[in-house]
Design a protein around this motif. Structure first.
Motif, PDB file in Angstrom:
ATOM      1  N   GLN A  22      67.135  54.358  14.555  1.00 29.39           N
ATOM      2  CA  GLN A  22      67.170  53.205  13.920  1.00 29.39           C
ATOM      3  C   GLN A  22      68.336  52.932  12.742  1.00 29.39           C
ATOM      4  OE1 GLN A  22      64.114  50.381  12.444  1.00 29.39           O
ATOM      5  NE2 GLN A  22      65.986  48.318  11.607  1.00 29.39           N
ATOM      6  N   ARG A  23      67.018  54.282  11.488  1.00 30.96           N
ATOM      7  CA  ARG A  23      68.619  54.200  10.669  1.00 30.96           C
ATOM      8  C   ARG A  23      69.923  55.171  10.391  1.00 30.96           C
ATOM      9  NH1 ARG A  23      64.128  54.447   5.739  1.00 30.96           N
ATOM     10  NH2 ARG A  23      62.715  52.154   5.532  1.00 30.96           N
ATOM     11  N   SER A  24      69.436  55.783  11.841  1.00 30.28           N
ATOM     12  CA  SER A  24      71.005  56.583  11.657  1.00 30.28           C
ATOM     13  C   SER A  24      71.868  55.745  12.500  1.00 30.28           C
ATOM     14  CB  SER A  24      70.818  57.818  12.813  1.00 30.28           C
ATOM     15  OG  SER A  24      70.196  57.896  13.489  1.00 30.28           O
ATOM     16  N   SER A  25      71.306  55.161  13.181  1.00 30.04           N
ATOM     17  CA  SER A  25      72.217  53.915  13.911  1.00 30.04           C
ATOM     18  C   SER A  25      73.201  53.449  12.463  1.00 30.04           C
ATOM     19  CB  SER A  25      72.092  53.441  14.847  1.00 30.04           C
ATOM     20  OG  SER A  25      71.426  52.308  14.355  1.00 30.04           O
ATOM     21  N   GLU A  26      72.294  52.770  11.206  1.00 28.82           N
ATOM     22  CA  GLU A  26      73.321  52.533   9.881  1.00 28.82           C
ATOM     23  C   GLU A  26      74.560  52.632  10.218  1.00 28.82           C
ATOM     24  OE1 GLU A  26      70.188  51.850   6.982  1.00 28.82           O
ATOM     25  OE2 GLU A  26      68.801  50.146   8.158  1.00 28.82           O
ATOM     26  N   GLU A  27      75.375  52.108   9.373  1.00 29.76           N
ATOM     27  CA  GLU A  27      76.302  52.394   8.912  1.00 29.76           C
ATOM     28  C   GLU A  27      76.496  53.030   7.828  1.00 29.76           C
ATOM     29  OE1 GLU A  27      80.615  49.916   7.838  1.00 29.76           O
ATOM     30  OE2 GLU A  27      79.681  49.048   9.410  1.00 29.76           O
ATOM     31  N   GLU A  28      75.905  52.626   6.738  1.00 27.14           N
ATOM     32  CA  GLU A  28      75.313  53.749   5.483  1.00 27.14           C
ATOM     33  C   GLU A  28      74.252  53.733   5.850  1.00 27.14           C
ATOM     34  OE1 GLU A  28      77.050  55.591   2.638  1.00 27.14           O
ATOM     35  OE2 GLU A  28      77.895  54.489   3.478  1.00 27.14           O
ATOM     36  N   PRO A  29      73.940  54.965   6.350  1.00 25.92           N
ATOM     37  CA  PRO A  29      72.109  55.830   6.733  1.00 25.92           C
ATOM     38  C   PRO A  29      71.518  56.126   5.118  1.00 25.92           C
ATOM     39  CG  PRO A  29      73.544  57.218   7.631  1.00 25.92           C
ATOM     40  CD  PRO A  29      74.357  56.401   7.400  1.00 25.92           C
ATOM     41  N   GLN A  30      70.451  54.875   4.659  1.00 20.08           N
ATOM     42  CA  GLN A  30      69.811  55.236   3.371  1.00 20.08           C
ATOM     43  C   GLN A  30      68.895  56.502   2.925  1.00 20.08           C
ATOM     44  OE1 GLN A  30      66.949  51.830   3.396  1.00 20.08           O
ATOM     45  NE2 GLN A  30      66.420  51.969   5.055  1.00 20.08           N
ATOM     46  N   ASP A  31      69.060  57.166   4.561  1.00 17.62           N
ATOM     47  CA  ASP A  31      67.793  58.393   4.521  1.00 17.62           C
ATOM     48  C   ASP A  31      68.684  60.147   5.106  1.00 17.62           C
ATOM     49  OD1 ASP A  31      65.518  56.662   3.949  1.00 17.62           O
ATOM     50  OD2 ASP A  31      65.322  56.030   6.171  1.00 17.62           O
ATOM     51  N   GLU A  32      67.896  60.356   4.159  1.00 18.57           N
ATOM     52  CA  GLU A  32      68.646  61.931   5.091  1.00 18.57           C
ATOM     53  C   GLU A  32      67.369  62.470   5.906  1.00 18.57           C
ATOM     54  OE1 GLU A  32      70.911  63.540   3.962  1.00 18.57           O
ATOM     55  OE2 GLU A  32      71.636  61.951   2.545  1.00 18.57           O
TER      56      GLU A  32
END
Length: 80
Positions: A22-32
């Motif tokens: 879910q988070r890796s599909s964000e335009e600006e990922p918040q996690d590494e």
């Protein structure tokens, strides 16, 4: 899947994988990506100790995994 540790760690790992996707599909990922390794490894180690009968160690590790997910990855529970 024979023990409750199997179920508990697999469900936690599946949730972690879903969060990563879910988070890796964000335009600006918040996690590494590397931030997901400690709880994933923690699930495996927790399962190992749980299946070996070391329930106190497994419980402590599982609390650590859940704490990491909520504190470091900043997961928030949905409002009811």
């Amino acid at each position: 899947m024979e023990t409750y540790w199997d179920w508990l760690t697999v469900i936690t790992f599946a949730g972690l994988a879903t969060l990563l996707l879910q988070r890796s599909s964000e335009e600006e990922p918040q996690d590494e990506l590397w931030q997901y390794a400690p709880p994933a490894i923690g699930c495996a180690v927790t399962n190992y100790f749980g299946n070996e009968g070391q329930h106190l160690i497994a419980g402590a590790l599982f609390i650590g995994v859940i704490s990491y997910i909520f504190v470091i990855l900043k997961v928030r529970l949905p409002k009811l």
